[in-house]
Design a protein around this motif. Structure first.
Motif, short mmCIF file in Angstrom:
data_model
loop_
_atom_site.label_atom_id
_atom_site.label_comp_id
_atom_site.label_asym_id
_atom_site.label_seq_id
_atom_site.Cartn_x
_atom_site.Cartn_y
_atom_site.Cartn_z
N LEU A 16 0.83 -1.21 0.00
CA LEU A 16 0.00 0.00 0.00
C LEU A 16 0.86 1.26 0.00
O LEU A 16 0.57 2.23 -0.72
CB LEU A 16 -0.93 0.00 1.21
CG LEU A 16 -2.06 -1.05 1.19
CD1 LEU A 16 -2.80 -1.06 2.52
CD2 LEU A 16 -3.02 -0.78 0.04
N LEU A 17 1.94 1.25 0.80
CA LEU A 17 2.83 2.41 0.84
C LEU A 17 3.55 2.61 -0.49
O LEU A 17 3.72 3.73 -0.96
CB LEU A 17 3.85 2.25 1.97
CG LEU A 17 3.30 2.35 3.40
CD1 LEU A 17 4.38 2.03 4.41
CD2 LEU A 17 2.73 3.73 3.66
N VAL A 22 3.92 5.65 -5.58
CA VAL A 22 3.86 5.71 -7.04
C VAL A 22 2.81 6.72 -7.50
O VAL A 22 3.06 7.52 -8.41
CB VAL A 22 3.55 4.31 -7.62
CG1 VAL A 22 3.22 4.41 -9.11
CG2 VAL A 22 4.73 3.37 -7.42
N LEU A 23 1.64 6.70 -6.87
CA LEU A 23 0.56 7.60 -7.28
C LEU A 23 0.93 9.07 -7.06
O LEU A 23 0.74 9.91 -7.95
CB LEU A 23 -0.71 7.27 -6.50
CG LEU A 23 -1.43 5.98 -6.90
CD1 LEU A 23 -2.55 5.66 -5.90
CD2 LEU A 23 -2.00 6.09 -8.30
N ALA A 28 3.07 13.91 -9.94
CA ALA A 28 3.91 15.11 -10.03
C ALA A 28 4.82 15.03 -11.26
O ALA A 28 4.99 16.02 -12.00
CB ALA A 28 4.76 15.24 -8.77
N ILE A 29 5.38 13.86 -11.52
CA ILE A 29 6.28 13.69 -12.67
C ILE A 29 5.50 13.85 -13.98
O ILE A 29 5.96 14.52 -14.92
CB ILE A 29 6.97 12.31 -12.60
CG1 ILE A 29 8.01 12.32 -11.47
CG2 ILE A 29 7.62 11.95 -13.94
CD1 ILE A 29 8.61 10.97 -11.17
N LEU A 30 4.32 13.25 -14.06
CA LEU A 30 3.53 13.33 -15.29
C LEU A 30 3.06 14.76 -15.57
O LEU A 30 2.97 15.17 -16.73
CB LEU A 30 2.34 12.38 -15.21
CG LEU A 30 2.70 10.89 -15.23
CD1 LEU A 30 1.44 10.04 -15.07
CD2 LEU A 30 3.40 10.52 -16.53
N PRO A 127 0.65 0.25 -15.54
CA PRO A 127 -0.14 1.42 -15.14
C PRO A 127 0.68 2.45 -14.37
O PRO A 127 1.41 2.11 -13.45
CB PRO A 127 -1.24 0.81 -14.25
CG PRO A 127 -1.39 -0.59 -14.76
CD PRO A 127 0.00 -1.02 -15.15
N ILE A 128 0.57 3.69 -14.78
CA ILE A 128 1.21 4.87 -14.16
C ILE A 128 2.73 4.82 -14.26
O ILE A 128 3.36 5.70 -14.84
CB ILE A 128 0.77 5.05 -12.69
CG1 ILE A 128 -0.76 5.23 -12.59
CG2 ILE A 128 1.48 6.27 -12.08
CD1 ILE A 128 -1.27 5.35 -11.18
N ILE A 129 3.34 3.76 -13.69
CA ILE A 129 4.80 3.73 -13.63
C ILE A 129 5.42 3.66 -15.02
O ILE A 129 6.50 4.19 -15.25
CB ILE A 129 5.27 2.55 -12.74
CG1 ILE A 129 6.75 2.70 -12.38
CG2 ILE A 129 5.01 1.21 -13.42
CD1 ILE A 129 7.06 3.84 -11.48
#
Length: 298
Positions: A16-17, A22-23, A28-30, A127-129
Motif C-alpha cells: 500500500l505504501l 507511485v501515485l 507530479a512527474i507526469l 499502469p502509471i509507472i
C-alpha cells in the motif's frame, strides 16, 4: 519497525505504501512531463529534467522508509565513499530478482545521480509507472529474435538507435546509466540452458554497454561495477515487501573505462567486438569470484 506483525500484514502495508508513493510522485512527474512534451527545447528541458530527477529521488527516499518499516535489514555496503552525486556513471550489476532495483536505488541514493534503466518495451504499459519511466527518459528496448530479423532486416539495429537517442538525452544533466549485462534475471534453469562458464552468473551481453560507451563515453567519468548478494538466498519481490529478507550485501568497485573502447563499431568491427567482449568477460570473472567468496563466507 513492523517486525512484530505477521509477514502477510507487513507485505500488505508495504504494498500500500509503495502504491501510494507511485501515485503521488507519479502524478507530479507526469504533470511536469506535459510541459516537457510541449516545449522540447534545451533551455526548458535542462531545468525540467533536473527537477524530474529530484522528484524521482524523493520517490526512492520514500521507498527506503517502507523497506525499513518492513524489517531492520542488516546491510553490508562497500565502495561508496568517493562517489560524486553530480557525476556521470555507467553502472553494471548482476541481476537475480526484482528486488535488485530497489537495492540499487537505496544503496546508491544520494551517492550518484538518479539511476536510469534500459527497459523492455512492454513495460511502458505498466499502469502509471510505465508513463513515469517514459517521462524520465528511460529507454524502452524492443528486442527482436533472429528469425524475426531475417524476415524484417530493416528492424536490425533498432535497439542501437534507441540507445543512442537515450544517451544523447542523458548527456544534458548528471545521470547514472545502469545496464544489467545478463539481460534477464538469474535462475539455475537459465544458467544450465546457456551452459554459462560462470558459476553464479549468466553470460553477459556486451552490445548494450558498447553502445552506451560509444554514445556517452567521454561523459562517463567511470564504471561502477556492483555485485549484489543475498546471504539467505535470492528473494522474491513479495519476500522483500513482507520483510522476509534479513541480510543484503552490496559491493561497489569504481573502475576506469578503457579509452580504446569508447569509440568503435561493435556491430561491424570484429576486432573491436572481440576486445569489448574480452573486457566484459574479465569483469564477469571477477564478479563470479566475488560471489563465490561471499557465498563461502555466508
Amino acid at each position: 519497525m513492523l517486525s512484530f506483525l505477521p509477514t502477510r500484514v507487513r507485505g500488505l502495508i508495504s504494498s500500500l505504501l509503495l502504491a501510494l508513493n507511485v501515485l503521488v510522485y507519479g502524478a507530479a512527474i507526469l504533470l511536469l512531463a506535459i510541459f516537457k512534451f510541449l516545449l522540447p527545447i534545451n533551455a526548458v528541458r535542462r531545468p525540467l529534467d533536473a527537477l524530474l530527477n529530484t522528484i524521482a529521488q524523493g520517490w526512492v527516499y520514500n521507498n527506503s522508509v517502507w523497506i525499513a518499516l518492513a524489517r531492520n535489514i542488516k546491510w553490508r555496503v562497500e565502495g561508496l565513499d568517493k562517489l560524486n552525486p553530480r557525476g556521470w556513471y555507467l553502472v553494471v550489476s548482476n541481476h537475480q530478482s526484482w528486488v535488485d532495483i530497489f537495492v540499487l536505488q537505496k544503496t546508491l541514493k544520494g551517492r550518484v545521480p538518479f539511476l536510469k534503466f534500459f527497459l523492455k518495451q512492454q513495460l511502458i504499459f505498466v499502469p502509471i509507472i510505465g508513463l513515469v519511466w517514459w517521462a524520465l527518459d528511460f529507454p524502452f528496448m524492443k528486442r527482436h529474435g533472429e528469425a524475426y530479423l531475417k524476415k524484417h532486416p530493416e528492424k536490425r539495429g533498432q535497439d542501437q538507435e534507441t540507445t543512442r537517442r537515450a544517451c544523447e538525452k542523458f548527456s544534458l544533466v548528471p545521470t547514472s546509466v545502469i545496464n544489467f549485462l545478463e539481460g534477464t534475471r538469474f535462475t539455475q534453469v537459465k544458467h544450465d540452458q546457456q551452459q554459462s562458464p560462470y558459476q553464479y552468473l549468466l553470460k553477459p551481453k556486451a552490445g548494450g554497454i558498447a553502445l552506451a560507451m560509444n554514445a556517452m563515453g567521454e561523459k562517463f567519468q567511470s564504471l561502477l561495477d556492483v555485485t549484489i548478494h543475498y546471504p539467505e538466498g535470492i528473494p522474491t519481490f513479495w519476500d522483500f515487501l513482507a520483510g522476509r529478507v534479513g541480510q543484503i550485501t552490496v559491493l561497489v568497485r569504481e573502475l576506469p573505462i578503457p579509452r580504446d573502447l569508447i569509440s568503435g563499431d561493435y556491430g561491424g568491427d570484429a576486432e573491436f567486438r572481440a576486445r569489448m567482449q574480452a573486457w566484459v568477460h574479465e569483469l564477469w570473472q571477477a564478479k563470479d569470484a566475488q560471489l563465490a567468496a561471499l557465498r563461502q563466507s555466508s
